[in-house]
Design an enzyme around this catalytic site. Sequence first.
Site, PDB file in Angstrom:
ATOM      1  N   ASP A 122       0.861  -1.187   0.000  1.00  0.00           N
ATOM      2  CA  ASP A 122       0.000   0.000   0.000  1.00  0.00           C
ATOM      3  C   ASP A 122       0.899   1.238   0.000  1.00  0.00           C
ATOM      4  O   ASP A 122       1.778   1.377   0.851  1.00  0.00           O
ATOM      5  CB  ASP A 122      -0.897   0.008   1.228  1.00  0.00           C
TER       6      ASP A 122
ATOM      7  N   ASN B 265      -1.821  13.180  -5.498  1.00  0.00           N
ATOM      8  CA  ASN B 265      -2.972  13.580  -6.314  1.00  0.00           C
ATOM      9  C   ASN B 265      -3.422  14.996  -5.974  1.00  0.00           C
ATOM     10  O   ASN B 265      -3.727  15.799  -6.875  1.00  0.00           O
ATOM     11  CB  ASN B 265      -4.131  12.598  -6.094  1.00  0.00           C
TER      12      ASN B 265
ATOM     13  N   ASP C 144      -4.319   2.517  -4.718  1.00  0.00           N
ATOM     14  CA  ASP C 144      -2.862   2.508  -4.537  1.00  0.00           C
ATOM     15  C   ASP C 144      -2.392   1.212  -3.879  1.00  0.00           C
ATOM     16  O   ASP C 144      -1.360   1.179  -3.206  1.00  0.00           O
ATOM     17  CB  ASP C 144      -2.425   3.714  -3.704  1.00  0.00           C
TER      18      ASP C 144
END
Length: 264
Positions: free
Chosen positions: A125, A133, A168
């Site tokens: 992760d 972002n 992700d």
Amino acid sequence: MSAVVTTQDPDVIAAEHHDGLPFDRGTHDRLLRMPPLRGSRIAHSAVPVTVDASALESQLAEARATIAEQRERIAYLESLSMTDELTGLLNRRGFFSHFRREIAAARRQRAKGNGKGGGVLVIIDLDGFKRINDTHGHMAGDAYLRQIARLLVGAVREEDVVARLGGDEFALLLTNTDAACGAARARQIATMACRRGVPWSNAELPIRFSFGVQPYGADDREEEVVRLADSHMYRNKAGRRLRSPGRKAAQPVARSAANRRATA
């Protein structure tokens, strides 16, 4: 006095079946003596048939080409349903399909007496992906995910499996590997990733991730192995948060996968 007339009466046959044509008694008698036909076997005169061999070969070649194109199209459509469009890795569906086959292979290997079989699952992760972002935009996030995918593919063997489970979160299936070797390999990949970055708009985006390792074998179910690896990953991420300077220790230790992906 009335006369009884049967269907064998030549005059009746002439009147009802020959439309008034002259009646031939000899032909009538020969027909009555003929044995009945059996089924639909009626003799036909032989008709010669000419076959163009070259035309037939051409038609067969065309048919084979059409079948090959259809098979290729079906394989392409199946690959789309199993592949992550952004990274080209297996998606969640493709990963679980492959994982089921891996566990089935471990069962067969054990049944043949060739050892326990199995391997190690690594759940990865990314750390701080939401900030990428938010700060640089989704195009930067997409480039970042593609770079992570290339890094992971280059860090494992050809027989291993790399997948993007969603958002992700990535997964590695290290096949024919024991728990100790799998954990050591996961640490090596994490260390290697920390030394790299993703260039974007005159900036270097750091690569950081948390991982969880869980061995699997012939007696395991893929869903349970993923759950355990995910749990180990969350503990690893919580420890990293507590050790990182400038981080608040009050952040939640474990969130559900659905909540985590919603904020990714």
